[in-house]
Design an enzyme around this catalytic site. Structure first.
Site, short mmCIF file in Angstrom:
data_model
loop_
_atom_site.label_atom_id
_atom_site.label_comp_id
_atom_site.label_asym_id
_atom_site.label_seq_id
_atom_site.Cartn_x
_atom_site.Cartn_y
_atom_site.Cartn_z
CG LEU C 125 55.42 3.93 27.88
CD1 LEU C 125 56.81 3.36 27.70
CD2 LEU C 125 55.25 5.15 26.96
CB THR C 126 51.55 3.87 31.84
OG1 THR C 126 51.40 4.79 30.78
CG2 THR C 126 51.38 4.59 33.17
N PRO C 128 53.40 2.06 37.45
CG PRO C 128 52.93 0.49 39.12
CD PRO C 128 53.50 0.62 37.73
CG ASP C 240 55.40 12.00 17.98
OD1 ASP C 240 55.18 12.59 19.06
OD2 ASP C 240 56.51 11.98 17.42
CD GLN C 279 22.32 37.80 22.95
OE1 GLN C 279 21.96 38.41 23.95
NE2 GLN C 279 22.65 38.38 21.83
CG HIS C 338 21.38 17.96 27.14
ND1 HIS C 338 22.30 18.43 26.24
CD2 HIS C 338 20.77 16.91 26.54
CE1 HIS C 338 22.25 17.67 25.14
NE2 HIS C 338 21.34 16.76 25.30
CD GLU C 363 47.09 7.20 24.23
OE1 GLU C 363 48.15 6.85 24.81
OE2 GLU C 363 46.31 6.40 23.71
#
Lengths: 388, 258, 387
Positions: C125-126, C128, C240, C279, C338, C363
């Protein structure tokens, strides 16, 4: 109160900016892709005194203090975080430790070639289970006649494999813990028993090298003890404090470059018939970035001023580091979002900036450690000691 | 060996935009830089210094802000700096500055070589070199790209038509250096700090040079400024590559370009 | 209200999890490092019916309901986000679109090879100049006898490098804006159709993202998908499904990131104990777990709406917006847990962090989704807003 930069700093910034634009930027993408250190840039930087910016001229430095050094880091941070990291680990922590606590002889022997950029420095504190927790250092140094014998290994050492001179923290008296039991040593790469372990494969700053250092009965002459015997903790805390402010300056540059790049892109990228620079979402993103960047700039250069004028700066340096690294990540992340799909592509600098920025929240003391430093300083001011 | 390099200053072109449509110059950031061509001249002088024993002196005349240009030149490697300024010098024109510089150079004395940038980037002013050569009575070589010295003889490579000529020049002499002749070095970080904190710029006023306000009265007068007409876009050729190429060749022939 | 999964869904979930853990998780590092599409895994997935997950049985599909389908994507994403994206584009954007809008012949011709993994699907679809702004499409498809002639360029086509068929959008009526758009099924080897050089991306490095170039590409009229001029509607419905799918992938990514962070925090010792005892770390973990729990039910609810045949466009936009941002936030926090290790390629969190950064962009960039959500709300009170 005077917030203007003296003229020498204006000229210094202009020089560094041109150097960054003309000499550093053209290599930034290449060194990232090829995963190599930009030695050619380091050579050029050395010729201009940029490998020893904060040190006095009598040691071969530029005599520009922390302020000048922050200017360098800011301008390098705009174009190539890897280059800023290599020069930063060399100057801001590796050589800095020797400048802060070295004897005159040590400065003559080690600081001079480092400040002039003939030799490269590294700073080795972190171990597999001891980064921010210095008391857990396992590398041992035991006296043997005129030598100390070092055993152990260090990890995540920036410049580790390219450095000629390394400031190493080792335990000299396990019964005393971090305070009193740790000593700093100056180790030359040629000392017997010193070797390079594995090199890390990193998400970003791929134009800088990160190495494991191995000490197997590494013999270090006793005159290479840096600072007071048993006071290594003080040496590296002082060193890291200064390193944090300049690291935030590199973040400042990165954030600024991201914002400016996003603005230029927003002005040319059209969607729904208008440049996205006309969209309020973009306005607000830019406004938030600009505000944070301005606050960061003030914080960084005020802290540099505290350092240059010999005032207490531990808390402020930690604030610089945590705020600077998080502002940079946030700004670059927002910029990437404005670039959309283009920002996710490796053809484009934003993608590299995004990977590079992430380390600033981690190395030289994670954001969590900075918060502990800030809080413990604040509580100490009201007379309460807290533990991490 | 003493080499003197005059330094001029221009408004940083990155700090303003020219709008032909509004017939205006918008200054966003008023900052002055060393005239780029003068940096080429300084680079020629400094490379002579690098190659042997030489002292490089920079000199500038006009407004007090030239102090920054001189300090930058020292940071690049010049050994000493002279600034000719006062209220009269600040208001004179290029001819007045040239005269003041000539007097200043005489006052410094004992020079072997003067190296000047051929022209200024802002007003394309190319008179300083010839003016100084005439005033000081020394030989002049123009369009210089490189210079080297051996056994007291100066060898110069200069632009010559589409190529170069190598000439030998007896000292004292004056060189005007072509714009873009070299890539000027960056100022050195430590020297930048020293240039402002440790080193002095020696300042002379018009009286020190034996010049009066009348001597320095401007010879030129500004009458306003005009903008060149906007250029229109050329003709656009469309079609297949073959057609476009054929049409292009045709058009170039018609215009007797090929 | 009944939040319990059916027995069938529970069984599926276990099967998906086993497959993902055994077949997909081990290839994550390789896929990223070598930038290779997970072709072998796609074949194994086809054997399980996952390449025709939403197709009916007569097309050799697994006939999954939407809730089961999002669970599949969630489990795949836990194992490897790139693989989940590849399978999602294939099933959702390409397969489901053909299933819903294709003619009987088209379904028969394309869905079975897709389900067998012999033909991978992509969605183009997309362009430039037209990303989120579909009405600005510049590609054209002009009728010429029994064919349409396609011209134009597409960018950012996921699966472009490996797809055998592409659902391509172009204007059959270039003057008509969104109403001039039509959808076509274009096979890879159609003359005039060229797949360009792969994009190098921050993450999702095994997902082959390419541009497409169409120069006088002749497509038989039989390959028109749905009616002429109805392409925009097709695109919206496909998006969708894509947004719902992406929210499920983001959910899986969130969970994996958290799992990695929790495991590391137990192993890593600082200040004399595992950092899990600090904590600051606990807060990271708790915030992340709370977000994930909320998201999981948002995603499942949206899938349930879709399964019931209810409108779910608004909910899908919300789910994608929240889940994609949560995925980035949580991965970012877990890199922080990490510390230095999170920056090294030896640890999975480094890859996850790069992978999930795509989710707020693809999307429908989140900025556009915010507009869509706001527009739906203002619509209800009768105010029309424009992007």
């Amino acid at each position: 109160m005077d917030f203007t930069f003296p003229k020498e700093y204006e000229l210094f910034r202009r020089m560094v900016r041109e150097f960054a634009e003309n000499e550093v930027r053209p290599l930034a993408k290449k060194v990232d892709a090829e995963h190599r250190v930009p030695f050619e840039t380091i050579k050029k930087a050395a010729k201009l005194g940029l490998m020893g910016v904060p040190f006095p001229r009598k040691y071969g430095g530029s005599g520009a203090g922390e302020t000048g050094y922050c200017i360098l880091m800011e301008e390098l941070g705009k174009v190539c975080t890897s280059t800023a990291t290599v020069i930063g680990a060399h100057t801001g922590i590796g050589a800095m430790a020797i400048y802060l606590d070295g004897t005159e002889e040590q400065k003559e022997k080690y600081l001079k070639p480092l400040a002039s950029g003939e030799k490269i420095a590294a700073f080795a504190l972190t171990e597999a289970q001891a980064g921010s927790d210095a008391a857990a250092i396992k590398t041992r140094a035991v006296r043997d006649g005129d030598y100390y014998v070092l055993n152990g290994s260090k990890c995540f050492i920036t410049n580790g494999d390219i450095a000629d001179i390394i400031t190493v923290m080792a335990v000299t008296d396990p019964s005393l813990g971090a305070r009193g039991g740790v000593t700093a040593f100056i180790v030359e790469k040629g000392f017997p028993g010193f070797s390079i372990g594995t090199l890390e494969n990193k998400m970003g700053i791929r134009g800088s090298s990160t190495a494991e250092l191995i000490f197997e009965d590494c013999r270090v002459p006793k005159e290479n003890v840096l600072g007071q015997f048993g006071a290594g903790f003080i040496t590296f805390m002082k060193t890291l404090d200064i390193g944090r402010a300049s690291l935030a300056a590199a973040c400042l540059g990165g954030a600024q470059a991201a914002m400016e790049g996003a603005m230029r892109w927003a002005a040319v990228r059209s969607q729904f018939g208008v440049p996205i620079a006309q969209k309020q979402s973009v306005h607000f993103a830019i406004a938030d970035m600009a505000t944070e960047i301005e606050a960061l700039r003030s914080l960084v250069y005020r802290t540099a001023w505290l350092i240059d004028t010999g005032q207490p700066h531990v808390k402020e340096a930690a604030m610089c580091k945590v705020y600077g690294s998080e502002v940079a990540s946030r700004c670059i992340n927002r910029a990437l979002q404005i670039f959309g799909g283009m920002g996710y592509s490796r053809e484009f600098w934003v993608e590299r900036a995004f990977r590079d920025a992430r380390i600033a929240e981690i190395f030289e003391g994670t954001s969590e450690i900075q918060r502990i430093v800030i809080a413990s300083n604040l509580f100490r001011e009201m007379g309460l000691r807290i533990s991490p | 060996m003493r080499i003197i390099v005059p330094i001029r200053q221009i408004l940083d072109p990155r700090g303003f935009t020219v709008s032909p449509r509004h017939e205006r110059i918008f200054i966003n950031r008023e900052e002055y830089i060393i005239n780029p061509n003068d940096k080429n001249a300084l680079e020629v002088a400094l490379s002579l210094k690098d190659a042997g024993e030489a002292e490089v002196i920079v000199i500038a005349g006009g407004q007090a802000r030239l102090d920054d240009a001189l300090r930058e030149a020292m940071a690049m490697g010049a050994d000493a700096a002279y600034l000719l300024t006062d209220e009269v010098l600040a208001k004179t024109d290029a001819a007045g500055v040239a005269e003041a510089l000539a007097r200043g150079i005489e006052k410094i004395g004992d020079f072997d070589l003067i190296v000047v940038g051929q022209e200024t980037l802002d007003t394309a002013d190319a008179q300083l070199g010839p003016w100084l050569a005439e005033y000081l009575g020394v030989a002049q070589v123009g369009g210089v790209r490189q210079a080297s010295i051996s056994d007291g003889v100066l060898r110069v490579r200069r632009n010559w038509g589409a190529g170069y000529a190598e000439v030998e020049v007896a000292l004292p002499a004056l060189l005007t250096v072509a714009s873009g002749a070299n890539k000027p070095r960056y100022p050195h970080g430590g020297r930048i700090m020293a240039a402002y904190r440790e080193w002095q710029v020696i300042t002379w006023n018009s009286e020190d040079l034996g010049l009066t306000a009348a001597d320095l009265a401007p010879l030129t007068q500004g009458r306003g400024r005009a903008f060149p007409p906007e250029r229109t876009l050329g003709e656009r050729l469309t079609g297949s590559p073959q057609d476009v190429a054929a049409e292009l060749v045709q058009q170039l022939r018609l215009r007797r370009i090929i | 209200m009944d939040f319990a999964l059916t027995d069938e869904q529970r069984m599926f979930q276990k099967m998906f999890a086993d497959f993902a853990e055994k077949e997909v998780k081990p290839i994550g590092e390789h896929t990223d490092h070598e930038e290779e599409p997970p072709l072998e895994v796609l074949q194994k997935a086809a054997m399980q019916g996952f390449m025709g997950a939403l197709f009916p049985e007569e097309c050799s599909g697994a006939c999954l309901d939407f809730v089961s389908y999002v669970m599949l994507l969630e489990e795949l994403a836990k194992a490897d986000i790139t693989t989940a994206m590849t399978i999602s584009v294939h099933n959702g954007l390409a397969g489901k679109t053909i299933l819903d809008f294709g003619s009987a012949e088209q379904r028969e011709k394309y869905l079975e090879p897709m389900a067998f993994g012999e033909m991978i699907g992509a969605f183009a679809l997309t362009e430039p100049a037209a990303g989120s702004d579909a009405a600005a499409l510049e590609s054209t498809a002009l009728r010429d006898g029994g064919d349409y002639v396609l011209n134009g360029n597409k960018i950012w086509v996921s699966n472009g490098g490996i797809a055998g068929l592409f659902v391509v959008f172009a204007k059959t009526d270039p003057g008509a804006g969104a109403r001039g758009i039509s959808a076509f099924i274009v096979e890879r080897d159609t003359p005039g159709f060229k797949v360009g050089r792969r994009e190098k991306t921050l993450g999702l490095r095994g997902l082959t993202v390419t541009p497409l170039y169409m120069a006088d590409c002749r497509v038989p009229a039989a390959n028109l998908l749905g009616e002429e001029g109805k392409g925009f509607k097709i695109a919206l419905q496909a998006l969708d499904v894509a947004r719902l799918s992406l929210s499920a992938i983001a959910l899986g990514a969130c969970q994996r990131a958290l799992d990695e962070g929790v495991a590391f925090s137990i192993e890593h010792i600082q200040f004399g104990g595992p950092i899990a005892l600090k904590q600051a770390i606990q807060n990271f973990v708790a915030d992340s777990a709370a977000e994930i729990e909320g998201l999981r039910w948002l995603v499942y609810h949206t899938a349930w709406l879709a399964a019931q045949g209810e409108p779910f466009s608004h909910e899908a936009a919300i789910a994608k917006l929240l889940a994609s941002e949560a995925a980035y936030r949580i991965a970012n926090r877990m890199v922080q847990v990490h510390g230095g290790y999170g920056y090294m390629k030896e640890y999975a969190i480094e890859r996850i962090y790069r992978d999930v950064r795509a989710l707020p962009i693809i999307e429908g960039a989140n900025e556009v989704l915010r507009f869509v959500i706001a527009r739906d709300l203002y619509d209800q009170v009768g105010l029309k807003i424009r992007p």
